[in-house]
Each structure stands twice: as C-alpha cells, then as structure tokens.
Design an enzyme around this catalytic site. Structure first.
Site, PDB file in Angstrom:
ATOM      1  N   HIS A 114      17.244 -17.043   8.041  1.00  0.00           N
ATOM      2  CA  HIS A 114      15.829 -17.470   8.027  1.00  0.00           C
ATOM      3  C   HIS A 114      14.888 -16.287   8.267  1.00  0.00           C
ATOM      4  CE1 HIS A 114      17.389 -21.642   8.439  1.00  0.00           C
ATOM      5  NE2 HIS A 114      18.253 -21.056   9.259  1.00  0.00           N
ATOM      6  N   SER A 142      -1.308   5.215  -4.478  1.00  0.00           N
ATOM      7  CA  SER A 142      -2.392   4.324  -4.876  1.00  0.00           C
ATOM      8  C   SER A 142      -3.524   5.158  -5.440  1.00  0.00           C
ATOM      9  CB  SER A 142      -2.865   3.537  -3.645  1.00  0.00           C
ATOM     10  OG  SER A 142      -4.218   3.146  -3.804  1.00  0.00           O
ATOM     11  N   LYS A 151      -1.404   5.536   0.854  1.00  0.00           N
ATOM     12  CA  LYS A 151      -0.337   4.641   0.403  1.00  0.00           C
ATOM     13  C   LYS A 151       0.880   5.354  -0.174  1.00  0.00           C
ATOM     14  CE  LYS A 151      -0.139   0.900   0.500  1.00  0.00           C
ATOM     15  NZ  LYS A 151      -0.510  -0.183  -0.403  1.00  0.00           N
TER      16      LYS A 151
END
Ligand code: ARG
Length: 459
Positions: A156, A277, A283
C-alpha cells in the site's frame, strides 16, 4: 492501366483510392523479409521446374539489386505501387524484363504478406529476447552489490517490512525472465511458414512447401492454407508479449520516479539520463523513466487495435488486415528503444544506501518480528501477540519514536512476558536475515536467487 492487377480494369484508379489503399509508406519496412521470401520462392520454382536455372539466377540477381537500391536510398517508392510486394516486383521487371513476371507463379500477396510479417515478428522477437537478457544481467549485477542494503519494503506504499535492495530488484528480474520465456514459447508456436498457401486455397502447381519452409528457417509449412493467410495470432502473441514487458517496465519506472524524488532520495539518476526545465533552473526531471511508464499506453493500444481489427473478420484475407502493420511496428520499435534506454540508465544510477537505511528505521518496520518473537519464544498465540505489538506501536507513536527505540522497560510495561532478547528482533539486519524461507529476503536466500539467475543467463 499499368497496375500489376490491371487486366480487368478499364478506368485508371482514382488518386484518392491510391492514397487510401496504399500501404507502401509503412510496409516498405518489410523489404528485407519480402526480398528474402521472393528469393526462396524463386529457388523453389526452379526446383520444381517452373523456372530455368538462368531465369532463377536473373530473378535473384535482380532482387539483390533492388535490395541494394533500397539500402542505399536509391529506390523510388511510389504510392501507385500500393505496397512493398508490388513495388519490388515492378522494379524487378524494370531491371530484368519479362522473366520477373514469372516470380508470382503459385504465390499471392496474401501468403507473401503473411510470410513477411512472420519473418519480421520472428526477427524482432529474438531482438527483444536479447535485450531482456541484457537488462536482467544489469539488474543482477546491481543486486549482487546490494544484498545487505536495507530498504523499507512496502505494501500500500506504506512501510511494511525491511527487505534488501537486491531482493527488490530481483523481483523485476523474475518478471523479465517470464517475459523472455513467453517470447521463446511464442517463437516456437508460430514458427511455421505460410508461403505456398497462395491466395488461400493452395495451388495446382506441384510446389515444395517443405523446401521453402526449411530454407526460411521454419519448422514446417502451415498445415492449412486458409489459416496460413488469415492467421495473425503470431503478431498478437508478440503484441501481448510486448504489452507485458511494458507493464512490468511501467511498474519499475514508477518506482524509479518515486525513488529519485526528494521525498525518497533512494537513488540518483545520472545527469546524462535526466532533463531540465525550460523555466525552473533548479529542476532535474526523470523524463526517461516517465516516458518508459508513458509508452505503456500506446503499447496496450496497439494490442487492442489489432485484436479489434481481427474481431469477426471472415476468412480468408481481407484488406482490413493491412491495418496490422503499424501497430506491430510501433510496439516493436518502442519496446526495443525502452529496453535499451532502461538498461543504459540503470548502469548509471547511484544508490543512496544511507537514505534507504534511514527510511527503513521509520514506520515500526520490525513490528511483525516482535509479534513472531512472542509466538515463537513465549508461546503466545499470533492473534494475541499482534494485539500486544499493536499497543506497543501506539505507545511508540505517542512518544514520536520507532518501536526499535523503546527501552526494555517500556516494552515490558506493555506486556511483562517480554524479555531482553526481544530487543534483538527489532534490529533491521536481524529482521532481514530471519526471513530465510525459500524465496525470502535474507542474504542467503537472495544469493540463491542471484546464483539461479546467473546460471540461467549463462545457459
Ligand atoms: N498490402 C497488403 C497488406 O498489407 C498486402 C496483401 C494484399 N492482398 C490483397 N489481396 N489485396 O495486407
């Protein structure tokens, strides 16, 4: 009317029909398979006396020339020629004259295209197998160095039990190994030659289908000529096999994306496999892994596309089947690229062991170990021990620490049957190595898995 099939037609084709009907723009990719099939067909026609030796030799050298022209980019592909089969035949006629017109004896484009596509799928099946083996080799290499690198195993997406990084990677090795074996099975199941099925009902010529099948590396000719030209199961098998590889790759890619995020920082993807980016100078993006994940969509689409094309299609050949090729080419080309890129990217990732370990210390990840201890050492039933450890977890949460950080007194306050040796089972390495059941995450089990895979790779 200069069409190869133009005898019964009085009017020229509409230009619009030609554009709509033609597959040459994409099926020219099959030139190798098409020319190989024609050469073997010519050999067979010579063997049964339809062609003289001289005619056969002329045809073969003409085909070789056409092949060279295509390789050199000198071949003039025209939409009027409809498809690769007619384009090659037409060029052959220009090159060697009327003898070329004998090549299509006892053959149809229906068995010709079925053959080309089978040869193509067969070749690509092998290419994909090779890349899968290379990928598994890379993963095993990485795994070998990380049998004691502890990370939080999850269910999970929540911390569950400690595992080694090697163990986690090996799970992917076994998925890819099944993919490999699926391709091997597909190859065997489909390695039969449709050549000589002719239009769909066989031919009055005394052809030797065994000869051409053998020359082309097939096990035998397809048993039924209608099936020979109508069957595209071999392509669907390949598309399904590729879809499974893409599905496995998308799960892996998703984990690589998560692991490389600031929240995890389990791995660092090298600069050479990352992008930036255009606006945010800070980024560094995992575009490669995202594309690996994203390609799955079109690859599933191609499988559904061909399944749907074939749905309810009456026997034998129908022009609908021309729609098979782009789906096949697209899946094949993309999966080859994906496997190559994934393999190269993996060779360059760095693994942040310390961060994995640090994160493994969170989430009371050895809680199951403590519950098992109470069962094995104190004779408490599993249900009761589960409850006791649940209370200990709640207590640790209230103190904002991990259960492994609680003192023996704090543990005993929750249940006085707990003894000092309980502290040991809360240790991560102890937990890892205690899972020594077959297939488990202990170092010794993981080494067994690695040895098994290495042996398989070198078979
Ligand atoms: N271009 C066709 C295809 O891709 C070749 C077979 C054509 N056969 C026919 N009877 N029209 O399927």
């Amino acid at each position: 009317m200069d069409k190869l099939w133009g005898g019964r037609f009085k009017q020229d084709s509409s230009r619009l029909l030609e554009e709509f009907n033609a597959s040459i723009n994409f099926d020219k990719k099959l030139y190798k398979e098409d020319i190989l099939g024609s050469k073997i067909h010519a050999e067979m026609l010579y063997k049964i006396g339809v062609l003289t030796q001289e005619e056969k030799n002329n045809i073969i050298s003409g085909l070789n020339r056409a092949y060279q022209e295509i390789e050199d980019g000198d071949f003039d592909f025209k939409i009027q020629d409809e498809d690769i089969h007619m384009a090659v035949e037409k060029r052959l006629t220009q090159l060697i004259g009327d003898t070329a017109k004998k090549l299509h004896t006892a053959r149809s484009r229906n068995d010709q295209v079925a053959l080309d596509l089978r040869l193509y799928c067969r070749n690509k099946n092998k290419d994909i197998q090779d890349l899968l083996k290379k990928l598994i080799t890379t993963l095993v290499e990485i795994a070998r160095n990380h049998t004691d690198t502890i990370m939080p195993g999850m269910t999970h997406l929540q911390h569950a039990q400690p595992v080694s990084f090697a163990f986690h990677l090996l799970a992917y090795c076994f998925m890819y190994k099944r993919d490999f074996e699926r391709l091997v099975d597909d190859y065997k199941r489909n390695n039969y030659s449709p050549l000589g099925s002719a239009a769909f009902a066989g031919t009055p010529y005394n052809i030797d289908r065994d000869f051409s099948a053998k020359q082309l590396g097939f096990n035998a000719p397809c048993q039924n000529a209608t099936d020979g030209v109508s069957d595209r199961d071999f392509a669907l098998d390949l598309l399904y096999g590729i879809a499974m590889i893409a599905m496995h790759t998308s799960r892996f890619a998703e984990e690589l994306i998560l692991w490389s995020s600031f929240e995890f920082r389990f791995i660092t993807i090298s600069d050479s496999f990352s992008t930036g980016s255009s606006i945010m100078p800070n980024k560094k993006n995992p575009d490669v892994a995202e594309l690996l994940r994203g390609k799955t969509g079109r690859i599933y689409g191609n499988l559904i596309s061909l399944l749907t094309t074939l749905k309810a299609l009456p026997l034998a050949y129908n022009k609908d089947m021309q729609e098979d090729k782009e789906a096949i080419f697209d899946s094949v080309e993309n999966i080859l690229l994906c496997l190559r890129v994934l393999n190269e990217m993996l060779k360059e990732i760095s693994i942040n062991k310390d961060m994995m370990l640090q994160k493994a210390r969170m989430g009371h990840i050895t809680a199951t170990d403590l519950a098992d201890f109470l069962v094995q050492k104190k004779g408490i039933s599993f249900r009761e021990s589960h409850h006791i450890v649940g209370k200990i977890v709640a207590f640790a949460e209230s103190k904002n620490c991990d259960i492994s950080e609680l003192s023996i007194e704090e543990l005993q306050n929750q249940d006085n049957r707990i003894t000092i040796d309980a502290k040991e089972v809360l240790d991560l390495s102890h937990s890892l190595n205690s899972r020594n059941s077959f297939g488990g995450t202990s170092q010794s089990q993981v080494k067994t898995q690695i040895e098994y895979l290495l042996k398989w790779i070198n078979e």
